[in-house]
Design a protein around this motif. Structure first.
Motif: not given
Length: 371
Positions: A338-349, A353-366
């Motif tokens: 339900x919540x957490x982090x993901x990582x994606x790597x993409x190579x640019x020829x 070089x390699x671009x790293x993208x980190x995404x996260x899903x956090x619970x809504x805060x009151x």
């Protein structure tokens, strides 16, 4: 809350001149130039056929690594292979500018079942049959046939191993179940009968054959031969190959970054491995628990591939895998967090070089939590 962090240019690999990587690439290029590998693809006029039809096809022969039409071979060999792995028809076609055309007439006494089109050149035989073009397709009875039979396989695992059940479903040409009719069957391997039995179709035209006394490896290459006696005492025979790829092969899924997270699109790699440990090419579809199709997947010849999926909260996902022998298998995908982090790597020829993208899903805060 969904946030994305881009980290560009963090990882760059710039091999120096004369580096081990460059020497390996140069050696591979030299190997390809010295021993070019041909590939064949057949384009057929339709995906399935009936007895009495003609298969029209066009063949393309390419140099594999360059994907260019090949001038290396002068003849293309195309075979029509039955379920018993016997060649029923064969053509030797001239190759002109990397292309060839031909056809097979599907005439009686041909029977219904799964057939294969196999194509290769003499040059391709140097690399072995694994490099041949090989396509499975179905040949049905003509519309006037009085009995239609469908078969699927289920597998049960116990302390004594895994055994197979063949489920037969008999209907007439209108789809009406053939109920309460006697069915006899036998399991044959080559010319040897391994097992005999009989049963009666139920109120849905179904009868099951349980092969509990046989290990999966023992029934590889066998055929289930059946006869059903109609109300007018006519006897109709059918033969089905026992397909065990679905139980012996292993398909695993690997979300990039390690985990799936609801609401975040992720790349999911997969790997199909046969019983001998080698990669097995597969294709199929990804669905949710309601059967809605979300993606189509297809591996390379080594059994590897990838697809994109955005999991949603409260849903589960599965893959329907199709194997080269026509068998299928349902494999569940890893559950998403339900919540957490993901990582994606993409190579640019272009910039190496390699671009790293980190995404996260956090619970809504009151407001209280935010303070």
């Amino acid at each position: 809350m969904l946030s994305v962090i881009f980290l560009g240019g963090m990882m760059a690999f710039i091999p120096g001149e004369g580096s081990p990587i460059e020497r390996i690439i140069a050696a591979l290029d030299k190997w390809e130039d010295t021993y070019p590998q041909e590939k064949v693809y057949l384009h057929t006029d339709r995906p399935g056929y009936s007895i009495g039809d003609t298969i029209w096809f066009k063949g393309y022969v390419t140099i594999g690594s360059k994907h260019q039409l090949s001038a290396l071979s002068g003849a293309l060999y195309v075979e029509l292979v039955s379920e018993k792995d016997s060649v029923t028809q064969m053509l030797k076609l001239p190759i002109t500018a990397g292309m060839a055309k031909g056809n097979f007439a599907l005439t009686k006494p041909m029977t219904e079942g799964n057939y294969r089109l196999r194509a290769y050149t003499q040059w391709m035989r140097n690399a072995g049959a694994d490099y041949f073009y090989d396509k499975v397709f179905q040949v049905m009875n003509p519309a006037g046939d009085v009995v239609f039979t469908q078969i699927d396989y289920s597998y049960t695992t116990s302390d004594n191993g895994t055994y197979l059940t063949a489920n037969l479903n008999y209907t007439d040409s209108t789809g009406k179940p053939l109920t309460y009719l006697p069915v006899k069957y036998n399991l044959r391997k080559s010319y040897n009968t391994l097992f005999k039995g009989e049963g009666i179709t139920d109120n849905k035209g179904k009868v099951s054959v349980v092969l509990k006394d046989f290990k999966i490896a023992e029934i590889s290459g066998t055929h289930l031969n059946t006869t059903i006696e109609m109300e007018d005492f006519a006897v109709v025979s059918k033969s089905f190959p026992i397909k065990i790829t679905a139980v012996s092969a292993d398909v695993r899924f690997f979300p990039e970054g390690g985990d799936l997270v609801n609401g975040i699109r992720s790349k999911i790699a997969f790997k199909s491995v046969a019983q001998d440990g080698l990669g097995l090419p597969v294709n199929g579809i990804i669905t949710d628990q309601l059967g809605n199709e979300l993606a189509q997947i297809e591996s390379n010849r080594f059994g590897m591939g990838a697809f994109l999926l955005t999991p949603q909260n409260g849903k589960e996902y599965q893959a329907k895998i199709n194997y080269p022998d026509g068998s299928t298998k349902i494999v569940k995908l890893p559950l998403a967090n339900e919540y957490g982090y993901t990582m994606e790597a993409n190579y640019d020829a272009e910039v190496d070089s390699v671009m790293i993208r980190v995404s996260r899903q956090l619970p809504y805060l009151s407001r209280e939590d935010d303070e």
